[in-house]
Design a protein around this motif. Sequence first.
Motif, short mmCIF file in Angstrom:
data_model
loop_
_atom_site.label_atom_id
_atom_site.label_comp_id
_atom_site.label_asym_id
_atom_site.label_seq_id
_atom_site.Cartn_x
_atom_site.Cartn_y
_atom_site.Cartn_z
N TYR A 252 -11.88 10.77 3.93
CA TYR A 252 -13.37 9.82 3.92
C TYR A 252 -13.32 9.04 5.19
O TYR A 252 -12.50 9.22 6.11
CB TYR A 252 -12.87 8.88 2.61
N ASP A 253 -14.19 7.95 4.98
CA ASP A 253 -14.63 7.30 6.23
C ASP A 253 -13.26 6.24 6.57
O ASP A 253 -12.57 5.91 5.85
CB ASP A 253 -15.70 6.24 6.00
N ILE A 254 -13.24 5.87 7.79
CA ILE A 254 -12.24 5.16 8.63
C ILE A 254 -11.97 3.96 7.63
O ILE A 254 -10.55 3.37 7.97
CB ILE A 254 -12.43 4.91 10.11
N SER A 255 -12.83 3.20 7.12
CA SER A 255 -12.80 2.00 6.44
C SER A 255 -11.58 2.24 5.50
O SER A 255 -10.78 1.07 5.25
CB SER A 255 -13.90 1.42 5.87
N CYS A 256 -11.49 3.17 4.96
CA CYS A 256 -10.44 3.34 3.54
C CYS A 256 -9.05 3.38 4.35
O CYS A 256 -8.07 2.99 3.71
CB CYS A 256 -10.64 4.54 2.90
N ARG A 257 -9.02 4.13 5.45
CA ARG A 257 -7.57 4.17 6.02
C ARG A 257 -7.28 2.88 6.85
O ARG A 257 -6.03 2.49 6.57
CB ARG A 257 -7.78 5.19 7.12
N ILE A 258 -8.50 1.97 7.30
CA ILE A 258 -7.79 0.73 7.94
C ILE A 258 -7.27 -0.32 6.89
O ILE A 258 -6.40 -0.99 7.13
CB ILE A 258 -9.21 0.07 8.56
N GLU A 259 -8.02 -0.15 5.76
CA GLU A 259 -7.58 -0.95 4.58
C GLU A 259 -6.12 -0.61 4.28
O GLU A 259 -5.28 -1.54 3.93
CB GLU A 259 -8.40 -1.03 3.40
N ASP A 260 -5.70 0.63 3.97
CA ASP A 260 -4.46 1.24 3.80
C ASP A 260 -3.56 0.69 4.87
O ASP A 260 -2.36 0.35 4.41
CB ASP A 260 -4.40 2.49 3.55
N ILE A 261 -3.76 0.85 5.99
CA ILE A 261 -2.89 0.64 7.05
C ILE A 261 -2.63 -0.91 7.10
O ILE A 261 -1.31 -1.27 7.45
CB ILE A 261 -3.38 1.21 8.59
N ASN A 262 -3.48 -1.96 7.15
CA ASN A 262 -3.22 -3.09 7.33
C ASN A 262 -2.46 -3.50 6.27
O ASN A 262 -1.54 -4.47 6.39
CB ASN A 262 -4.65 -3.90 7.49
N ARG A 263 -2.45 -2.94 5.07
CA ARG A 263 -2.11 -3.44 3.75
C ARG A 263 -0.35 -3.16 4.01
O ARG A 263 0.55 -3.91 3.71
CB ARG A 263 -2.39 -2.88 2.54
N GLU A 264 -0.08 -1.73 4.50
CA GLU A 264 1.26 -1.44 4.77
C GLU A 264 1.94 -2.03 5.79
O GLU A 264 3.14 -2.17 5.75
CB GLU A 264 1.24 0.11 4.76
N ILE A 265 1.24 -2.40 7.03
CA ILE A 265 1.71 -3.23 8.12
C ILE A 265 2.44 -4.29 7.57
O ILE A 265 3.62 -4.79 7.95
CB ILE A 265 0.75 -3.49 9.17
N LYS A 266 1.86 -5.17 6.54
CA LYS A 266 2.35 -6.38 6.23
C LYS A 266 3.46 -6.02 5.10
O LYS A 266 4.72 -6.68 5.26
CB LYS A 266 1.26 -7.11 5.42
N LYS A 267 3.32 -5.17 4.32
CA LYS A 267 4.49 -4.68 3.49
C LYS A 267 5.64 -4.35 3.96
O LYS A 267 6.94 -4.74 3.67
CB LYS A 267 3.64 -3.67 2.53
N ARG A 268 5.61 -3.23 5.01
CA ARG A 268 6.85 -2.67 5.91
C ARG A 268 7.03 -3.73 7.07
O ARG A 268 8.23 -3.39 7.45
CB ARG A 268 6.40 -1.44 6.35
N LYS A 269 6.59 -4.75 7.23
CA LYS A 269 6.81 -5.83 8.45
C LYS A 269 6.97 -5.01 9.83
O LYS A 269 7.93 -5.16 10.22
CB LYS A 269 8.23 -6.34 8.09
N LEU A 270 6.01 -4.26 10.01
CA LEU A 270 5.61 -3.44 11.22
C LEU A 270 5.45 -4.39 12.48
O LEU A 270 4.75 -5.15 12.35
CB LEU A 270 4.83 -2.47 11.25
N ASP A 271 6.14 -4.23 13.69
CA ASP A 271 5.89 -4.72 14.93
C ASP A 271 4.69 -4.21 15.71
O ASP A 271 4.16 -5.11 16.59
CB ASP A 271 7.14 -4.85 15.66
#
Length: 329
Positions: A252-271
């Motif tokens: 689907y459109d990139i906005s769906c992916r961006i939302e998922d990525i930013n959520r996982e960055i916080k959850k996984r404490k990515l640098d």
Amino acid sequence: MKKVGFTTTIPVEIIFAANLIPVDLNNIFITDNNPHTFIDFAEQEGLPRNTCNWIKGIYTSVMQNSVDKVISVTGGDCSNNHALTEIFRAEGIDVTTFNYPYENKSRYVSLKSEMSLLTAELGTDLDTVQKFQENLQGVRSKLKRLDELTVENKVSGFENHLWLVSSTDFNGDYLSFEDNLIAFLDEAQRREEIKNNLRIGFVGVPPIFTDLYEFLENKGVHIAFNEVQRQFSIISEKRDIVEKYLDYTYPYDISCRIEDINREIKKRKLDGIIHYVQSFCYRQLQDLIIKREIEVPVITIEGNEPGGVDARTKIRLESFIEMLEERKK
């Protein structure tokens, strides 16, 4: 049983429910002992050199009689699949198309219609598929646990990548796949935690490089997130088979992916994030949005052929790692 190949992740429950064997054509190509022969064959047959090598690999996988039928995803994946479908039909290959709806409006209705058409094509129906999908809930929950162990530093980024990519077709046998996964999880949970300096995530299509994860791990990096591979495992716990695949962000459109990525960055404490792009792929254009909207530093690397990471990319990654280490201090 007949084998049904597909060009990217589809509702694999449909194939299993029809008593057929699913085959991810990408996996045939990239797991071969010499994937370059797939590329050479496709070019000798006339495919342009400036075509994505994944397309060449898929083409060769089909032309060398690996499957009895092909499902070509012409909506929600590579635009080259349209021409690939035409080539297959011209060669007399049994091929049907599947489309993920792009527009948000009436997306549920559109996807349900596509799934119904595919079930009819394969000789089953959506009610049967809905009942069958319960058989995969157990193995999908175990894949989720594997991903959690990656966050907990018990499973490496490459192991995570390999298991999640393989879940697109469960190696053709979901029962054996689940048995092997149970054994792996039992071993992984008893491991010592992986020691690392940085936690980085991969976004974008799975990389074609064969030693990328090894290179980064040797630099003290733990890959704690594989975005698209995780989506391939169909992480949604919804029972409605249509809603489950509406939660799958990749087509689907990139906005769906961006939302998922930013959520996982916080959850996984990515640098930081490594955005992998494939040469000659239209998704390279999305890099502009990803760099603008991702909430940690991003480096974009490009790959073309299967093999080791080239020297220039290694230097760029080393500089990115040094920058993240300084930033973390």
